[in-house]
Enzyme design. Structure first.
Site, PDB file in Angstrom:
ATOM      1  CE  LYS A 108      34.215 -10.748 -29.697  1.00 57.09           C
ATOM      2  NZ  LYS A 108      35.556 -10.848 -29.130  1.00 57.09           N
TER       3      LYS A 108
ATOM      4  CD  GLN B  96      38.355 -12.544 -29.556  1.00 54.16           C
ATOM      5  OE1 GLN B  96      37.640 -11.546 -30.164  1.00 54.16           O
ATOM      6  NE2 GLN B  96      38.857 -13.253 -28.712  1.00 54.16           N
TER       7      GLN B  96
ATOM      8  CG  ASP C 118      37.295  -6.356 -25.374  1.00 57.48           C
ATOM      9  OD1 ASP C 118      36.427  -6.986 -25.166  1.00 57.48           O
ATOM     10  OD2 ASP C 118      38.117  -6.985 -25.550  1.00 57.48           O
TER      11      ASP C 118
END
Ligand code: NDP
Length: 310
Positions: A63, A107, A130
């Protein structure tokens, strides 16, 4: 735009997720460079990693690399596995308040003592790149503007690359998780598909799958979907990532679909690895640009609109 459909020796054509992700990464880079002028800074994505889960470490490293390659600022917070709920919530609050941060990603999975739902809910929905907060999920259900979850967005985008307009297609999504299955079903609905959402209690799953123009397994069971489950000419978007024993003490990745059988029956199929997987970060980068623009009261960059990402 890269040509992401690759001919293979078999009947089904491969939908190349690596090429697709490269195309979306490039669009996000152009969008980020265009946005940097009115923003007076690069769009910024903050990633929070708690603990030392090896798969998450690799994922976060990728990422960071791709965020920077797309002309965005990557902000990284690595916290020890014993980080308290209060400390993590305080960090999320700090990132929410930081005007120089456009997207926040915590995460997952988090260590067991932390409640992922509580932590995700603490993220400002305007920075929820997200697409996992209740507000983002609600916007998806309502069909109103909002940040969409990345992996499911990648699935719809790949299906569009193969088939063009998806209107009227019958879609069967297998799996009803909040992360993948449910939002994928809603996104295909938003694309005017007729959607069936199947799960572990679905009666006669092979017969249900056999009706699908587009089959989207998101289960986590290696090679569960067999050739005779597949409608001839279907498009398969295989979300599953499963590590199996390949003999000789080695392992390999397979999807939820028996690729060797499916490739003889389907018209288009995503490989595993190299299909849906690479699209997740690409959509995250696109979402970061969408969030940066929206927070500054700007229009979504045209290049992302043209790709039907936002
Ligand atoms: P979950 O374990 O949260 O959900 C799995 C779903 O599959 C559940 O809804 C479950 O049904 C359903 N299921 C389980 N067994 C069966 C069965 N025998 N028949 C039909 N349905 C079944 O997994 P996730 O949604 O998080 O992930 C699914 C897969 O996608 C995994 O392989 C994961 O690694 C992969 N993944 C890939 C990503 C990427 O490509 N970037 C990102 C995220 C996930 P029920 O609800 O009834 O229990």
């Amino acid at each position: 735009m890269a040509d992401i459909i690759k001919n293979s020796d078999h009947r089904a054509r491969l939908i190349d997720g690596k090429a697709g992700a490269a195309a979306v990464d490039a669009a996000a880079k152009s969008a980020a460079e265009a946005l940097a002028v009115p923003l007076g800074r690069a769009a910024a994505l903050a990633v929070v990693l708690v603990g030392d889960d090896p798969a998450s470490q690799v994922y976060v490293r990728n990422k960071i690399r791709r965020t920077e390659a797309a002309s965005m600022t990557s902000i990284e917070h690595r916290l020890p596995a014993d980080t308290t709920r209060e400390a993590l919530l305080a960090l999320v609050d700090q990132l929410n308040r930081d005007d120089g941060v456009d997207g926040i990603l915590v995460q997952l999975p988090l260590p067991d003592h932390l409640d992922a739902t509580e932590i995700v809910e603490a993220i400002d929905p305007a920075k929820d790149v997200d697409g996992l907060t209740a507000k983002s999920a609600g916007a998806l259900v309502q069909g109103s503007k909002g940040l969409r979850p990345c992996t499911p967005s990648g699935c719809v985008w790949l299906a569009r690359q193969a088939l063009g307009d998806l209107t009227g297609k019958s879609v069967v999504v297998i799996g009803r998780s909040i992360l993948v299955g449910k939002p994928a079903a809603l996104l295909f609905l938003e694309a005017n598909c007729t959607v069936t959402l199947a799960h572990s209690r679905t009666a006669d799953l092979p017969a249900v799958c056999a009706e699908a123009d587009i089959l989207v397994p998101a289960v986590g069971r290696p090679e569960m979907v067999r050739g005779h489950w597949i409608k001839p000419g279907a498009t398969i978007i295989d979300v599953g990532i499963n590590r199996i024993d390949a003999g000789d003490g080695k392992s390999r990745l397979v999807g939820d679909v028996h690729f060797g059988e499916a490739v003889k029956i389907a018209d288009f199929i995503t490989p595993v690895p190299g299909g849906v997987g690479p699209m997740t970060i690409a959509m995250l980068l696109a979402n970061t640009c969408v969030a940066a623009a929206a927070r500054a009261g700007l229009e979504t960059p045209k290049i992302l609109q043209a790709l039907e990402i936002a």
